[in-house]
Write a protein that holds these residues in place. Structure first.
Motif, short mmCIF file in Angstrom:
data_model
loop_
_atom_site.label_atom_id
_atom_site.label_comp_id
_atom_site.label_asym_id
_atom_site.label_seq_id
_atom_site.Cartn_x
_atom_site.Cartn_y
_atom_site.Cartn_z
N ILE A 1 0.84 -1.21 0.00
CA ILE A 1 0.00 0.00 0.00
C ILE A 1 0.88 1.26 0.00
CG2 ILE A 1 -1.65 1.33 1.37
CD1 ILE A 1 -2.83 -1.33 2.31
N GLY A 2 1.94 1.25 0.82
CA GLY A 2 2.83 2.39 0.85
C GLY A 2 3.51 2.64 -0.48
N ALA A 3 3.92 1.57 -1.15
CA ALA A 3 4.58 1.72 -2.46
C ALA A 3 3.60 2.24 -3.51
CB ALA A 3 5.16 0.39 -2.90
N ALA A 4 2.35 1.78 -3.46
CA ALA A 4 1.34 2.27 -4.42
C ALA A 4 1.07 3.76 -4.22
CB ALA A 4 0.05 1.46 -4.26
N ALA A 5 0.98 4.19 -2.95
CA ALA A 5 0.77 5.61 -2.68
C ALA A 5 1.98 6.43 -3.12
CB ALA A 5 0.50 5.83 -1.19
N SER A 6 3.17 5.89 -2.92
CA SER A 6 4.38 6.60 -3.34
C SER A 6 4.44 6.75 -4.85
CB SER A 6 5.62 5.85 -2.84
OG SER A 6 6.80 6.46 -3.29
N LEU A 7 4.08 5.69 -5.58
CA LEU A 7 4.10 5.76 -7.04
C LEU A 7 3.10 6.80 -7.54
CD1 LEU A 7 4.97 4.71 -9.81
CD2 LEU A 7 3.18 2.96 -9.61
N THR A 8 1.90 6.81 -6.99
CA THR A 8 0.89 7.77 -7.42
C THR A 8 1.33 9.21 -7.16
OG1 THR A 8 -0.83 6.14 -6.91
CG2 THR A 8 -1.53 8.41 -7.23
N ALA A 9 1.80 9.46 -5.94
CA ALA A 9 2.18 10.83 -5.57
C ALA A 9 3.40 11.31 -6.34
CB ALA A 9 2.43 10.92 -4.06
N SER A 10 4.45 10.49 -6.39
CA SER A 10 5.68 10.92 -7.04
C SER A 10 5.50 11.12 -8.53
CB SER A 10 6.81 9.92 -6.77
OG SER A 10 6.45 8.62 -7.23
N THR A 11 4.66 10.29 -9.17
CA THR A 11 4.41 10.45 -10.60
C THR A 11 3.70 11.77 -10.88
OG1 THR A 11 4.27 8.05 -10.90
CG2 THR A 11 3.32 9.43 -12.62
N ILE A 12 2.67 12.08 -10.09
CA ILE A 12 1.94 13.32 -10.29
C ILE A 12 2.83 14.53 -10.02
CG2 ILE A 12 0.00 14.72 -9.46
CD1 ILE A 12 -1.53 12.13 -8.95
N LEU A 13 3.62 14.48 -8.96
CA LEU A 13 4.51 15.59 -8.65
C LEU A 13 5.57 15.78 -9.73
CD1 LEU A 13 4.94 14.95 -4.83
CD2 LEU A 13 3.75 16.87 -5.88
N LEU A 14 6.06 14.68 -10.28
CA LEU A 14 7.05 14.77 -11.36
C LEU A 14 6.44 15.41 -12.60
CD1 LEU A 14 9.85 14.14 -12.51
CD2 LEU A 14 8.99 11.85 -13.11
#
Length: 542
Positions: A203-216
């Motif tokens: 779950i933590g990795a999925a949230a990280s992928l979503t957030a970091s992709t949008i921020l990038l």
């Protein structure tokens, strides 16, 4: 709890257990599958529950129908998959783990076992790889948690909108998930005593992928470099790698409705960024500030010698919309149109006076509020004035208060050109030709996400005071940007201005004939029976 087993997934040391200790006799059948069998002892195995062997034999009709236990080959981390009657029972990585898995399933360890990809002596435990994987996952989760905490704390208490503060609270909840995921990482790659450790990391990795992709994507779209860009570029591949490893290892095994939980986390993350899009894309497109600037002539008067005509006028700025704004700067012009029969002179006009009418600059103006100021224009020699009419024009620069926050320096650091030149700050950034006065201050974005992706900004306003045509000029950009001054903004600058609602507002024009003003002033003087008419204040004039 067995350190080699959790939800049927067992692991342990890398010391193989001696098969002869249990009397196992490995042999290979015609299909190439290694099997071992030990004749049943007189009594049940010491680790078997009382009556377990008798109970199984009764249920299966004797040894002819004994459950078939198969152990697969080891994977990259030393796990060996165990099936009972072709149904997955778990994973083990040591003989002790296999023994306890069978014990919990009610099957004697003396039962015949089919070995695939290696016999009972093959138990490779890649402890070094497991520790490296656990360390990398913990570092990535902690880095993501730091980002979420920074955004959450800042926006929960200082975001400029209510939805922005709710977004900050959501990020704080997501940060808790990241911290918990980092805490259970070494359990997942170690003893696995926590049942849902793999799911929490997933779950933590999925949230990280979503957030970091949008921020990038946001930062690349804005075209500005901040030191956070390196972190987004690291978190995106890290989260992809983490998800790949966990999905391959079926980290969610044993969790009820894992798909719903994963969807819930992803939706929460998307909602946080959807609020960002709503407040910075939809709302600006549907609502805009409505600022009205009006000028009204007052009652003119003459001095005692009737050599000067005093023309008072009232200036008012009102926020008639629903968006709070900053008044960054203001200016008024009083022009005299010359008397001439030549059509070519129709557009000519002469500046009588000009000045700033909202002081101090940088003050906020909330919906429904207004600001008023009285000024006076002085016309010398009204009887022989060359002006046919008097015209008043106004302008103000405003910025949306719901998209930026200006520090207090803007209100107090008003400096003229000579002072800036002495301080060697007149080229920071380059401004218009002197003379002028300048306002300058740092700008914070409406939320911490934009501070990370856009960086801090600085706004500068120049109020030129030349005698021909005073004007206002504005520059908005990073503090270290020193591009040449341009009186007109290019497309990129206009787009940047639009992000903050930075715009110029022209007021309503007021105009009166000089003859009418002079007539009113003479009538007022004639009606005064005695006394000396006090000379009105001339107000601000360059």
């Amino acid at each position: 709890m067995d350190p080699d087993a959790e939800n049927g997934e067992h692991h342990g040391g890398n010391q193989p257990e001696n098969p002869s200790a249990h009397g196992n006799l490995p042999k290979r059948n015609d299909a190439g599958v290694t099997t071992s069998f030990t004749p049943p002892p007189a009594g049940p195995h010491p680790l078997s529950p009382p009556g377990a062997l008798t109970r199984i034999r009764k249920q299966t009709g004797g040894m002819a129908n004994t459950p078939v236990v198969a152990v697969g080959g080891p994977d990259a981390f030393g796990w060996r998959k165990v099936t009972i009657d072709d149904r997955p029972a778990g994973k083990v990585r040591s003989p002790k783990g296999l023994q306890k898995l069978l014990h919990r399933s009610g099957i004697p360890f003396e039962n015949e076992i089919r070995w695939h990809g290696g016999d009972s002596t093959v138990w490779p435990d890649h402890s070094c790889r497991r520790r490296i994987y656990g360390l990398l996952m913990a570092i990535g989760l902690l880095a993501t948690a730091y980002v979420f905490v920074r955004i959450g704390i800042s926006d929960t208490f200082t975001a400029l909108t209510y939805l922005g503060r709710m977004t900050g609270f959501i990020f704080l909840l997501m940060a808790v998930i990241e911290f918990v995921g980092a805490a259970v990482t070494f359990d997942y790659w170690g003893k696995r005593e926590i049942r849902y450790s793999g799911t929490l990391i997933l779950i933590g990795a999925a949230a990280s992928l979503t957030a970091s992709t949008i921020l990038l994507v946001m930062q690349l779209r804005d075209g500005r470099y901040t030191h956070w860009l390196l972190l987004w570029c690291a978190l995106v591949p890290w989260s992809l790698w983490t998800l790949w490893v966990l999905i391959r290892g079926r980290a969610w095994k044993g969790l009820l409705n894992p798909r719903r939980i994963a969807i819930g986390v992803i939706i929460s993350t998307l909602l946080a960024f959807a609020n960002l899009a709503y407040t910075h894309v939809y709302v600006p497109a549907t609502t805009a500030p409505l600022i009205e600037i009006t000028a009204v002539f007052g009652t003119p008067s003459l001095n005692e010698e009737k050599t000067k005509l005093f023309v008072p006028f009232h200036l008012q700025v009102k926020n008639s919309g629903q968006i709070p704004v900053y008044i960054l700067g203001s200016i008024y012009w009083v022009y005299g149109k010359p008397t001439s029969a030549n059509p070519k002179d129709a557009g000519k006009q002469k500046l009588i006076t000009s000045g700033e009418f909202i002081r101090p600059s940088g003050r906020p103006l909330n919906p429904g509020e207004d600001w008023a100021e009285d000024e006076v224009a002085v016309i010398s020699g009204p009887a022989g004035t060359p002006h046919e009419t008097i015209k008043i024009e106004t302008e103000a620069w405003v910025a949306r208060k719901d998209r930026m926050a200006i520090n207090s320096d803007y209100l107090t650091l008003r400096k003229d050109w000579s002072t800036l030149q002495k301080e060697k700050k007149d080229q920071d950034p380059p401004g218009p030709p002197p003379p002028y006065s300048r306002y300058q201050g740092d700008v914070a974005n409406s939320n911490e996400i934009l501070n990370m992706t856009r960086g801090r900004q600085r706004i500068t306003l120049w109020h030129t005071t030349n005698a021909t045509r005073p004007y206002l000029a504005v520059a908005l950009g990073p503090p270290d940007e020193n591009k040449p001054f341009a009186p007109t903004n290019n497309a990129k600058e206009r787009r940047n201005h639009g992000r903050y609602g930075l715009s110029s507002v022209r007021g309503f024009m007021a105009q009166k004939p000089v003859a009418e003003l002079l007539e009113k002033a003479q009538a007022l003087a004639e009606h005064r029976s005695a006394g000396v008419t006090p000379t009105p204040s001339t107000g601000y004039a360059p």
